[in-house]
Scaffold this active site. Structure first.
Site, PDB file in Angstrom:
ATOM      1  N   ALA C  30       0.813  -1.213   0.000  1.00  0.00           N
ATOM      2  CA  ALA C  30       0.000   0.000   0.000  1.00  0.00           C
ATOM      3  C   ALA C  30       0.849   1.267   0.000  1.00  0.00           C
ATOM      4  O   ALA C  30       0.505   2.256  -0.646  1.00  0.00           O
ATOM      5  CB  ALA C  30      -0.945  -0.007   1.207  1.00  0.00           C
ATOM      6  N   GLU C  81     -18.787   7.044 -18.812  1.00  0.00           N
ATOM      7  CA  GLU C  81     -18.425   5.760 -19.408  1.00  0.00           C
ATOM      8  C   GLU C  81     -19.114   4.650 -18.642  1.00  0.00           C
ATOM      9  O   GLU C  81     -18.821   3.474 -18.851  1.00  0.00           O
ATOM     10  CB  GLU C  81     -16.906   5.590 -19.417  1.00  0.00           C
ATOM     11  CG  GLU C  81     -16.277   5.609 -18.043  1.00  0.00           C
ATOM     12  CD  GLU C  81     -15.251   4.517 -17.883  1.00  0.00           C
ATOM     13  OE1 GLU C  81     -14.360   4.455 -18.731  1.00  0.00           O
ATOM     14  OE2 GLU C  81     -15.371   3.729 -16.935  1.00  0.00           O
ATOM     15  N   CYS C 113     -12.666   9.605 -20.035  1.00  0.00           N
ATOM     16  CA  CYS C 113     -12.739  10.564 -18.935  1.00  0.00           C
ATOM     17  C   CYS C 113     -13.046  11.995 -19.380  1.00  0.00           C
ATOM     18  O   CYS C 113     -13.115  12.892 -18.546  1.00  0.00           O
ATOM     19  CB  CYS C 113     -11.445  10.549 -18.135  1.00  0.00           C
ATOM     20  SG  CYS C 113     -11.179   8.983 -17.284  1.00  0.00           S
ATOM     21  N   ARG C 202       1.637   1.093 -19.271  1.00  0.00           N
ATOM     22  CA  ARG C 202       2.433   2.316 -19.357  1.00  0.00           C
ATOM     23  C   ARG C 202       2.200   3.070 -20.670  1.00  0.00           C
ATOM     24  O   ARG C 202       2.511   4.256 -20.761  1.00  0.00           O
ATOM     25  CB  ARG C 202       3.916   1.992 -19.162  1.00  0.00           C
ATOM     26  CG  ARG C 202       4.235   1.611 -17.727  1.00  0.00           C
ATOM     27  CD  ARG C 202       5.719   1.388 -17.489  1.00  0.00           C
ATOM     28  NE  ARG C 202       6.525   2.574 -17.781  1.00  0.00           N
ATOM     29  CZ  ARG C 202       6.636   3.626 -16.962  1.00  0.00           C
ATOM     30  NH1 ARG C 202       5.990   3.645 -15.811  1.00  0.00           N
ATOM     31  NH2 ARG C 202       7.391   4.649 -17.295  1.00  0.00           N
ATOM     32  N   HIS C 237      -6.834  16.846 -15.969  1.00  0.00           N
ATOM     33  CA  HIS C 237      -7.471  15.557 -15.674  1.00  0.00           C
ATOM     34  C   HIS C 237      -6.599  14.788 -14.693  1.00  0.00           C
ATOM     35  O   HIS C 237      -5.380  14.754 -14.833  1.00  0.00           O
ATOM     36  CB  HIS C 237      -7.677  14.750 -16.964  1.00  0.00           C
ATOM     37  CG  HIS C 237      -8.106  13.343 -16.686  1.00  0.00           C
ATOM     38  ND1 HIS C 237      -9.196  13.058 -15.891  1.00  0.00           N
ATOM     39  CD2 HIS C 237      -7.579  12.135 -17.058  1.00  0.00           C
ATOM     40  CE1 HIS C 237      -9.336  11.735 -15.798  1.00  0.00           C
ATOM     41  NE2 HIS C 237      -8.363  11.158 -16.494  1.00  0.00           N
ATOM     42  N   ASN C 269     -10.251   8.859  -9.005  1.00  0.00           N
ATOM     43  CA  ASN C 269     -10.552   9.357 -10.349  1.00  0.00           C
ATOM     44  C   ASN C 269     -12.037   9.170 -10.642  1.00  0.00           C
ATOM     45  O   ASN C 269     -12.499   8.038 -10.797  1.00  0.00           O
ATOM     46  CB  ASN C 269      -9.704   8.573 -11.367  1.00  0.00           C
ATOM     47  CG  ASN C 269      -9.982   9.003 -12.804  1.00  0.00           C
ATOM     48  OD1 ASN C 269     -10.686   9.991 -13.033  1.00  0.00           O
ATOM     49  ND2 ASN C 269      -9.423   8.264 -13.751  1.00  0.00           N
TER      50      ASN C 269
END
Lengths: 131, 390, 349
Positions: C30, C81, C113, C202, C237, C269
């Site tokens: 974590a 979405e 998004c 990535r 964003h 998010n």
């Protein structure tokens, strides 16, 4: 509940649209087309409730009705709207926080759905009014 | 109008009767009542049957015709048969229809039956069917269940009058104790207050032992004009009053959530018709679908001061041998609650008591008995007063 | 013609799950995740909340703040979405629930998004052309992250509604201009009928987020001939805490400029609500005359940049509806089991 049956009362379910008798002054939610006091002599008009009120009585449901199973335990209450009429609704959030006399306000939530494929029923529930 | 008497009664066993169908149950009750009355099928002028939800429980409507047919009253005799529905008060209203038919002279020998077959669906489907007795659109849609509605009555009763969970439990304890002596009862075991309070919570503050069960069963009574009743039996039991009242379908629209105005008004009408008061009644079968319902009922019928129903129950005043024995049959709680049948079973119990045939649960010397049958959370109440004397 | 924001409203569900709790289930570290994502916890919808209920609550909040007649709304566009229906608009639910029906047009938007800011641009066009009086643009999501996927640590729930108008006296902020940068870049998607999205790992970073955000931002500043120093605040964003910080740095915006709008740390998010949530949090504290630079990003991929100037009216309306900071205080924490139930990750059949 069938689609047309739910849709017919969409305004009342979404926006607390009820009725008011201009003759005797009584407010109705759920809406009534005939005044309980004046009957045929009543003058019924549309009225949109403010959505604030207080808990008259409540229960915490542990054994749910069909379609509500995954929501248990949930608080169900009779709420007296500030304009006068009472309605039955869930109080969202922690059932432990609900008590007789609690001030509440309306919120927009899912009431249920007709399974995974059917229609989703949206409408009004209430939440403690901390303001 | 003519005076009316009950000349025959019969209950089937009440319980989870896996091997019995609705038509079998109601035929057993009907033929039993006819035999008890000593009448013949050819004598029957009309049949009324209380049934709440054949459509939902067994996918069968047209229950009147079905029952007349399988009782042998259709193909040769063509007896008119009518189903009466007022949710859990269906039986009480069927009785009332039968009484009015005899009193008016439209018929002499008339059967009032009640039947429900509830265990052919799973318990959640049964709950949904029962919830249809409330306002489907404005209570059911919010997630209300029947225990939930009565729990809200209980919560407010506790808040206003200090009624306790223990007092609610005492109702169940007493009714189970009565059920021990009733051979047809679904539950014939005693329970304790501790058992009620430690049972699973259904709708706070109501535990599962505060609730009447899901039951299969049927009951029937045979009615005749009072003037000819002695032709059939030495112990006709006379109808002294039949009364019915309505209230709002939804609990939230009631004048007072802890009072069933339909009960109050129907009781007033019944007392006036019978020219008696609560003090004259020797025993009563009330609609204890939940323990709180019995507490409200004895208050609203005038057997306890408003708010004191729990107290008088805990003090034993409603037990057999008490001031006003309530639910000697075991009530809906212990005897079981096949919803359409209950109103008829209540009448059968009072008749059995007034005849002096109630065995271990007999109320000695009873002259006046009363039944109180409620539909929904109190939208319909049917009340009858019976007497040994015409 | 002046186009701008008449009112705004935000909504965030009360439930949260901490990064630690998700990491506990999957055996992840974590501390490393929190440091890497710069997210501590994320919002989770109640059992009876979805993108439609969140959109309605955000829209009602905007109406309460703006105090205008809802029948003036001529267009409702909801970007998400996670629309509750694959076919049947969320926007009609919203339009009905805010009392704007029937005299309006409505449709749903989807662009990962940035569906919310795409809705803002569409409303700007309709308002400036005179086709509608007011436009209601919403970004709302109850976003999905597959169990144990990296997205599960951040995919959150929330929504923001902006009311777009052209009547200068009622604008709380003027939108000076907008510019978009769009290419076909498959960095993230969800196929029809699939419960969870897939992403390029990535690949979502450099060719996805950073390329589009920086190009859109640079494009708008070039168009307006502005520089980062001309703005009091900037919002990017925020799929996590790291990306918007890096984007700001790459473009020359300071930590202070982005700080008020960086709400991802506490709520995760909110997808279509994400950038607009940052804008709402910034409007909650901006002063008249302050300038705000905003750039949204949607996978697939594209970025919408906006240059905004706050007006005097902000002071009049700000306190008439809950601020983002008020919405996100007093959370109720869930364990993973409760979270799985809330998100419908437990299948009954």
């Amino acid at each position: 509940m069938s689609v047309p049956r739910f849709w017919r009362n969409l305004g009342s379910r979404y926006n607390l649209e009820g009725t008011h008798c201009k003759e005797c002054g009584e407010y109705y939610y759920p809406p009534r087309d005939t005044c309980v006091n004046c009957r045929r002599l009543g003058k019924i008009e549309a009225y949109k409730f403010k959505g604030t009120g207080e808990v008259v009585t409540f229960t915490v449901i542990h054994t749910a009705a069909e379609g509500f199973e995954e929501q248990t335990p949930y608080a169900l209450a009779i709420i007296k709207l500030d304009e006068g009429p009472c309605l039955t609704s869930q109080i969202v959030g922690d059932p432990e926080k609900v008590h007789i006399g609690l001030r509440v306000r309306s919120v927009f939530r899912k009431l249920g759905s007709d399974g995974e494929r059917g229609m989703i029923y949206y409408g009004t529930k209430f939440i403690p009014d901390e303001a | 109008m003519r005076d009316v008497a009950i000349i025959g009664v019969k209950n089937t066993k009440y319980g989870e009767l896996w091997d019995r169908s609705l038509r079998q149950l109601v035929v057993e009750a009907g033929i039993g009542a006819i035999e008890d009355a000593g009448v013949s099928g050819k004598d029957i002028d009309a049949l009324y049957v209380g049934n709440m939800s054949g459509g939902r429980f067994i996918d069968q409507e047209h229950i009147g015709a079905l029952i007349a047919d399988y009782s042998g009253l259709s193909r040769n005799l063509h007896v008119p048969a009518t189903r009466v529905e007022a949710a859990c008060a269906s039986g009480g209203l069927a009785l009332r229809q039968a009484i009015m038919t005899v009193a008016s002279g439209y018929g002499d020998i008339v059967i009032a039956a009640g039947a429900e077959k509830m265990t052919d669906v799973c318990s959640s489907e049964a709950s949904t069917a029962l919830a249809a007795a409330a306002d489907r659109e404005w209570e059911g849609m919010a997630g209300a269940t029947f225990p939930g509605l009565y729990a809200m009555i209980a919560r407010l009763h506790m808040h206003k009058y200090g009624t306790t969970s223990e007092q609610l439990a005492e109702v169940a304890v007493k009714n189970h104790s009565n059920g021990v002596h009733n051979p047809i009862a679904q539950y014939r075991n005693k329970i304790t207050v501790e058992q009620v309070l430690s049972s699973i919570m259904v709708a706070d503050p109501l535990h599962i032992f505060d609730c009447s069960p899901i039951t299969d069963g049927a009951s029937a009574v045979v009615l005749a004009p009072a003037e000819i009743a002695h032709k059939y039996t030495d112990t006709p039991i006379y109808i002294k009053a039949t009364a019915q009242a309505s209230d709002t379908i939804a609990l939230h629209d009631r004048r007072d959530i802890t009072t069933l105005d339909a009960t109050v008004v129907a009781a007033r009408r019944a007392y006036e018709m019978a020219k008696v008061g609560p003090k004259d009644i020797d025993l009563v079968e009330v609609h204890d679908c939940f323990t709180i319902a019995e507490i409200c009922a004895i208050e609203d019928l005038g057997f306890a001061e408003k708010g004191k129903g729990g107290l008088v129950t805990a003090e034993g005043e409603t037990a057999i041998g008490g001031r006003i024995p309530v639910n000697t049959s075991g009530g809906l709680k212990a005897c079981g609650h096949p919803v359409g049948a209950t109103g008829i079973k209540q009448a059968a119990e009072i008749v059995t008591q007034l005849r002096g045939e109630a065995g271990g649960r007999q109320v000695d010397g009873a002259e006046y008995g009363m039944t109180h049958n409620v539909g929904g959370s109190g939208a319909t109440a049917a009340i009858h007063i019976f007497s040994r004397n015409r | 013609m002046t186009i701008g924001i008449v009112s705004y409203g935000a909504y965030v569900p009360r439930y949260r799950i901490k990064v630690e709790e998700i990491a506990r289930l999957w055996g992840d570290d974590a501390e490393i995740l929190k440091k890497g994502l710069m997210v501590l916890e994320k919002s989770v919808p109640a059992l009876d909340e979805d993108a439609a209920t969140i959109a309605v609550e955000a829209a009602r909040s905007a109406l309460a703040r703006g105090a205008f007649d809802p029948s003036r709304i001529g267009a409702v566009y909801t970007g998400s979405e996670s629309h509750p229906y694959a076919v049947k608009p969320t926007s009609t639910i919203v339009a009905q629930a805010v009392g704007a029906t029937p005299d309006l047009t409505a449709a749903d938007f989807e662009f990962a998004c940035k569906a919310g800011t795409a809705a803002v641009q569409a409303c700007m066009g309709l308002v400036s052309s005179g086709m509608v009086d007011l436009g209601l643009a919403i970004g709302a999501d109850v976003s999905q992250g597959a169990p144990s996927d990296a997205l599960e640590y951040t995919a959150a729930a929330g929504g923001v509604a902006l009311v777009i108008g052209r009547n200068e006296s009622e604008l709380c902020a003027v939108i000076e201009d907008t510019y978009s940068f769009t290419t076909d870049t498959p960095d993230f998607w969800r196929r029809e009928g699939q419960p969870y999205p897939e992403h390029g790992g990535r690949f979502t970073g450099e060719p996805g987020y950073f390329k589009h955000v920086t190009n859109a931002a640079k494009g708008l500043m070039k168009k307006l001939d502005t520089k980062p120093e001309d703005y009091d605040y900037a919002v990017f964003h925020q799929p996590n805490g790291k990306f918007p910080r890096n984007a700001a740095k790459m473009l020359g915006f300071s930590k202070e400029q982005i700080a008020p709008g960086l709400v991802v740390t506490k709520i995760g998010n909110t997808y279509s609500g994400s950038c607009m949530m940052g804008l709402a949090a910034t409007l909650d504290q901006a002063k008249p005359g302050d300038r705000i630079f905003m750039t949204a990003f949607g996978s697939g991929a594209g970025s919408d940049s906006f240059s905004i100037t706050v007006t005097d009216r902000i002071e009049e309306i700000r306190d008439k509806a809950p601020k983002v900071s008020e919405l996100i205080r007093d959370p109720i924490y869930l364990d993973y089991g409760q979270y799985a139930k809330h998100k419908g990750k437990i299948r009954f059949a």
